[in-house]
Design an enzyme around this catalytic site. Structure first.
Site, PDB file in Angstrom:
ATOM      1  N   ARG A 137      -8.628   8.137  15.560  1.00  0.00           N
ATOM      2  CA  ARG A 137      -7.200   8.319  15.441  1.00  0.00           C
ATOM      3  C   ARG A 137      -6.658   9.922  15.679  1.00  0.00           C
ATOM      4  NH1 ARG A 137      -5.159   6.230   9.745  1.00  0.00           N
ATOM      5  NH2 ARG A 137      -5.388   4.127  10.783  1.00  0.00           N
ATOM      6  N   ARG A 177      -1.734  13.029   5.801  1.00  0.00           N
ATOM      7  CA  ARG A 177      -2.135  12.346   7.283  1.00  0.00           C
ATOM      8  C   ARG A 177      -0.977  12.948   8.237  1.00  0.00           C
ATOM      9  NH1 ARG A 177      -4.692   7.446   6.623  1.00  0.00           N
ATOM     10  NH2 ARG A 177      -6.136   7.659   5.066  1.00  0.00           N
ATOM     11  N   LYS A 196      -5.255   9.095   0.111  1.00  0.00           N
ATOM     12  CA  LYS A 196      -4.380   9.420   1.470  1.00  0.00           C
ATOM     13  C   LYS A 196      -2.942   9.618   0.911  1.00  0.00           C
ATOM     14  CE  LYS A 196      -4.797   5.085   3.357  1.00  0.00           C
ATOM     15  NZ  LYS A 196      -4.558   4.090   3.951  1.00  0.00           N
ATOM     16  N   LYS A 217       1.199  10.713   2.405  1.00  0.00           N
ATOM     17  CA  LYS A 217       1.820  10.553   3.626  1.00  0.00           C
ATOM     18  C   LYS A 217       3.233  11.294   3.660  1.00  0.00           C
ATOM     19  CE  LYS A 217      -0.551   6.530   4.953  1.00  0.00           C
ATOM     20  NZ  LYS A 217      -0.443   4.759   5.378  1.00  0.00           N
ATOM     21  N   CYS A 268       0.382  -4.990  12.750  1.00  0.00           N
ATOM     22  CA  CYS A 268      -0.412  -4.021  12.497  1.00  0.00           C
ATOM     23  C   CYS A 268      -1.642  -4.653  13.358  1.00  0.00           C
ATOM     24  CB  CYS A 268      -0.823  -4.264  11.132  1.00  0.00           C
ATOM     25  SG  CYS A 268      -1.792  -5.652  10.492  1.00  0.00           S
ATOM     26  N   CYS A 308     -10.047  -4.611  12.836  1.00  0.00           N
ATOM     27  CA  CYS A 308      -9.828  -3.935  11.316  1.00  0.00           C
ATOM     28  C   CYS A 308     -10.817  -4.891  10.157  1.00  0.00           C
ATOM     29  CB  CYS A 308      -8.185  -4.371  10.869  1.00  0.00           C
ATOM     30  SG  CYS A 308      -7.963  -3.756   9.224  1.00  0.00           S
ATOM     31  N   CYS A 333      -3.186  -8.324   6.149  1.00  0.00           N
ATOM     32  CA  CYS A 333      -3.527  -8.001   4.761  1.00  0.00           C
ATOM     33  C   CYS A 333      -2.691  -7.546   4.032  1.00  0.00           C
ATOM     34  CB  CYS A 333      -4.934  -7.704   4.647  1.00  0.00           C
ATOM     35  SG  CYS A 333      -4.815  -5.573   4.845  1.00  0.00           S
ATOM     36  N   CYS A 347       0.114  -1.908   6.677  1.00  0.00           N
ATOM     37  CA  CYS A 347       0.090  -1.002   7.845  1.00  0.00           C
ATOM     38  C   CYS A 347       1.228  -1.108   8.539  1.00  0.00           C
ATOM     39  CB  CYS A 347      -1.115  -0.913   8.419  1.00  0.00           C
ATOM     40  SG  CYS A 347      -2.719  -0.760   7.407  1.00  0.00           S
TER      41      CYS A 347
END
Ligand code: SRM
Ligand code: SF4
Length: 565
Positions: free
Chosen positions: A78, A147, A210, A212, A430, A436, A475, A479
């Protein structure tokens, strides 16, 4: 070893981070190991901070197992692209890396960056070298750090775009880790003997989880600012940005069956002046560093720190770190999330084409050659590319003569913008299967077909142009930001989804569970009923999400904690 820390109660990842010598881990040894395509389990955590995830192809899992082979390990890479701005030369680098080392496609993500899938361990270093040579990097694209910083994407929509994109870049740069681990491991920088790494913002265990950040300019909420740990909303007065409202504690990930996990919308806690933004971002990050849960990673995001301690306490703590108080919130109005498509001329007198990329997947099909077309455009354009937070691309900043050439190239390769339904225009899915590891069900490979079927229903009621936000994920991690959609579909097991309704078109309200664990036939049946009712009983200009709340299909969720899955 720090004896003041009780390692026994902390999550395993805390120890790994601490022992990693500022993110070096044993990555060099893992890369040199020829026996396996994988890296060591500890390094799979540390490598995230360098912008990569170890994965395996789930489509061929069974076959590999039956042949007693290890899974077909490869890596997702990424890139870090603050605000999604990519030069033509950088686009060409990514395009060629996709073919040379990855699966031949570029994935535009929901955070305005690129992912390459399927990169083998032996090719990681060469791939990262090329990315860095093009003046992009992958530092902190993943991991327990700040991120990729998102920003309002479309230069044609606001004269304040240049200011905001600069701010997003500066926030991102300011919050980069200081360790040279990345440069040593991937770019052969020599470790300076006796030099000591210090992380003044992150400390030696980085963040609990994380983090954001996004910056938006109302009335557009194209980055879904309320889903971010920290958001800045531009306040415009007298034709200039005079400040930013500060939103804290958004976050969408949750786990089925774990009711203490939930999506949460950010809370506005006041505002600050433009020159305070970086300081505010730094101190918010530090408050989360010092107060986030380091025992249970499921409860470690900033949103839970806030709900555990209370908004007022967290706000006062941030003010304490800052040494000054926030200004009052200034009311602003959002009109939509998502992207506005087509060519638009900006106040910069340049043309900007917002171009739909379904599921963010840039690839060549047998007849429609999108990847080729965008590559050719990169060789002739006098502007940039901007990746949007809705998985699309803006061919930005082109002159009149180049605009004609762009149109001709898109036509030549059979990928001119075409009339698509208002539903498809506002879709996000996603990645999910096959890469994934957390996916329970398909998303990117399935949503386009499902939309075609829902489009038939919309058409039946004369609603094919109606803009309705639909988002699907494989899931509940969120995302594709499905919890903010007017129609949200979240995978439970192969072929089965939870159906959520009631998100707002502006991205300011969570949706709510309408039907649980249903398959396509039932999804279509349920939607047929609601869409028919919408066609017959909506108020003038009422959006679908608002209608489903008004008519009581679902109740409005006021707080994330009320959310059910
Ligand atoms: Fe995500 C984990 C893909 C945006 C919440 N996400 C993952 C991983 C890396 C799976 C893993 O941990 O092994 C997925 C890789 C799939 C693959 O094969 O590519 C993955 N996330 C994505 C992307 C590519 C989706 C897309 O199709 O665009 C997006 C990349 C963004 C980027 O460029 O940085 C992506 N992920 C998001 C968002 C949306 C956003 O940031 O605006 C969210 C919800 C917002 C939030 O963070 O709350 C999101 N991803 C998660 C979570 C749940 C986090 C949590 O708080 O519980 C996970 C799982 C985790 O961290 O444990 C996750
Ligand atoms: Fe994977 Fe779930 Fe994220 Fe989709 S929402 S990419 S299935 S982690």
């Amino acid at each position: 070893m720090d004896d003041t820390i009780n390692w026994d109660v902390l999550s395993e990842v805390e120890k790994l981070k601490y022992d990693s010598n500022y993110l070096r881990g044993t990555l060099l040894e893992s890369l040199a190991d020829p026996i396996t395509w994988a890296i060591s389990p500890g390094d799979t955590q540390i490598s995230k901070f360098h912008g990569m995830y170890q994965q395996w192809d789930r489509d061929i899992d069974k076959e590999r197992k039956s042949q007693k082979l290890e899974p077909a390990f490869s890596f997702l890479i990424r890139v870090r692209v603050p605000g999604g701005v990519v030069t033509p030369a950088q686009w060409l680098t990514m395009d060629s890396l996709a073919d040379k080392y990855a699966i031949g496609t570029l994935k535009i993500t929901t955070r305005q960056t690129f992912q390459l899938h399927g990169v083998l361990k032996k090719n990681l270093k060469a791939t990262l070298h090329s990315i860095n040579k093009s003046l992009l990097d992958t530092i902190s694209a993943c991991g327990d750090v700040n991120r990729n910083v998102m920003s309002h994407a479309n230069p044609a929509e606001s004269p304040f775009y240049p200011e905001v994109i600069e701010l997003a870049k500066n926030i991102g740069n300011h919050l980069l880790p200081k360790t040279r681990a990345y440069h040593e491991i991937w770019l052969d920088e020599k470790q300076v003997a006796g030099s000591k790494t210090e992380e003044p913002i992150y400390g030696d265990r980085y963040l609990p989880r994380k983090f954001k950040i996004a910056v938006v300019i109302p009335p557009n909420n194209d980055c879904d600012v309320f889903s971010q740990d920290l958001g800045f909303i531009a306040i415009v007065n007298d034709n200039k940005i005079v400040g930013y409202n500060i939103v804290i504690g958004g976050g969408l990930g949750s786990t089925f069956g774990l009711h203490e996990t939930y999506p949460r919308l950010g809370t506005v806690i006041g505002s600050c002046t433009p020159d305070q933004v970086i300081d505010v971002a730094e101190k918010v990050v530090m408050v989360q560093r010092d107060n986030g849960d380091r025992q249970n990673r499921k409860l470690a995001r900033f949103k839970y720190t806030i709900d555990r301690n209370g908004v007022e306490w967290v706000k006062s703590e941030i003010e304490k770190y800052l040494g000054y108080k926030f200004l009052a919130e200034v009311p602003v109005k959002f009109e939509r999330n998502g992207d506005n498509y087509g060519w638009k001329k900006g106040t910069d007198n340049k043309w900007h084409l917002t171009y739909f990329v379904e599921g963010g997947r840039v690839r060549d099909l047998e007849k429609e050659k999108m990847k080729t077309a965008l590559r050719e455009i990169a060789t002739i354009t006098d502007g940039n590319f901007i990746l949007t937070g809705n998985q699309n691309v803006i061919i930005a900043g082109v002159s009149d003569s180049i605009k004609k050439k762009v149109d001709a190239i898109l036509k030549l390769h059979n990928v001119s913008p075409t009339e698509i339904s208002g539903l498809r225009k506002n879709s996000i899915s996603c990645v999910a299967l096959p890469t994934c590891p957390l996916a329970f069900a398909e998303a990117e490979r399935y949503l386009p077909d499902l939309i075609s079927k829902i489009d038939i229903i919309l058409n039946e009621f004369g609603l094919s142009k109606e803009e309705i936000v639909i988002r699907m994920t494989g899931c509940p991690n969120g995302c594709g930001r499905p919890y903010l959609a007017e129609i949200g579909l979240i995978g439970k097991s192969p072929g089965y989804y939870n159906l959520y309704l009631g998100g707002s078109f502006e991205g300011t309200r969570l949706n709510n569970l309408y039907r649980e664990t249903i398959q396509e036939e039932e999804i279509l049946k349920e939607l047929h009923t609601v869409i028919k009712d919408f066609a017959e009983n909506r108020l003038e200009n009422e959006h679908f999400g608002d209608f489903t709340i008004r008519l009581g299909y679902v109740t409005e969720i006021k707080e994330g904690k009320e959310f059910k899955h």
